[in-house]
Scaffold this motif. Structure first.
Motif, short mmCIF file in Angstrom:
data_model
loop_
_atom_site.label_atom_id
_atom_site.label_comp_id
_atom_site.label_asym_id
_atom_site.label_seq_id
_atom_site.Cartn_x
_atom_site.Cartn_y
_atom_site.Cartn_z
N ASP A 169 0.86 -1.18 0.00
CA ASP A 169 0.00 0.00 0.00
C ASP A 169 0.90 1.23 0.00
N ASP A 170 0.48 2.28 -0.71
CA ASP A 170 1.33 3.47 -0.80
C ASP A 170 1.10 4.48 0.32
N HIS A 171 0.20 4.18 1.26
CA HIS A 171 -0.01 5.06 2.41
C HIS A 171 0.80 4.53 3.59
N ASP A 172 1.83 5.27 3.99
CA ASP A 172 2.70 4.82 5.09
C ASP A 172 1.93 4.60 6.38
N LEU A 173 1.05 5.54 6.73
CA LEU A 173 0.29 5.44 7.98
C LEU A 173 -0.56 4.17 8.00
#
Length: 204
Positions: free
Chosen positions: A7-11
């Motif tokens: 997934d490209d969302h770190d959080l």
């Protein structure tokens, strides 16, 4: 059990890893895009389950699912998304995906879904096929305004303030104000804590 979360969302990745590894017997690897996910599958596979974000770089719709399934180290591939439609999910299953996980799925349900799919069983939340669950009666939800709930949902999906502002058609400073207020109301000090609280309380 070994899984890969791409997934490209770190959080969002960090939040998912925290909950999944908290189960005690699940080892995780992560990737920010399809290219790195495929490289990890090749280098460190086989994985019991590969979770792919539908909208991350390199996916090109369901072509990314098919490319992952073509890898010898990825027998079970599932979609994870906060925006995929029912028709997209149905098409993914027809293409060979083992299931679909909404980004707002409660933590306990997420771990159960991962175990289920890793064993080769298809998983799609019933509420996804029948409509959104009602969060208005939740004790935590009663502390927040409707707008704050929308912002918290965005945080739980790993979105940046700019993305939430775009989705809700509001200015970024307005979103920052809502974020600060909801932090105080739910006892969080940062974005990660807010997302964790929302998942622990099974708000969405």
């Amino acid at each position: 059990m070994k899984i890969l979360i791409a997934d490209d969302h770190d959080l969002l990745r960090d939040t998912l890893v925290a909950f999944v590894e908290g189960a005690g017997d699940i080892e995780t690897r992560t990737a920010p895009d399809l290219g790195q996910a495929l490289a990890l599958i090749s280098a460190e596979g086989p994985f019991d389950l590969v979770l792919l974000d539908y909208n991350m770089p390199g996916m090109d719709g369901l072509k990314g699912v098919k490319r992952a399934l073509a890898q010898a180290g990825a027998p079970h591939v599932a979609l994870i998304s906060g925006e995929a439609s029912r028709s997209v999910v149905e098409s993914a299953l027809e293409a060979g995906a083992i299931g679909f996980v909404p980004k707002t799925l409660p933590a306990k349900s997420l771990v159960n879904a991962i175990r289920f799919m890793a064993m080769g069983e298809q998983y799609v939340p019933v509420e996804f096929m029948t409509g959104e669950p009602d969060a208005s009666s939740h004790p935590l939800a009663e502390k927040l305004t409707a707008r704050e709930l929308q912002v918290l949902r965005g945080l739980s999906e790993g979105k940046a303030n700019k993305e939430i502002a775009r989705d809700l058609e509001l200015s970024e400073p307005t979103i920052k104000l809502h974020v600060k207020t909801l932090y105080r109301k739910i006892g969080a000090s940062n974005r990660t804590q807010a997302a964790l609280v929302a998942r622990e309380e099974e708000l969405f």
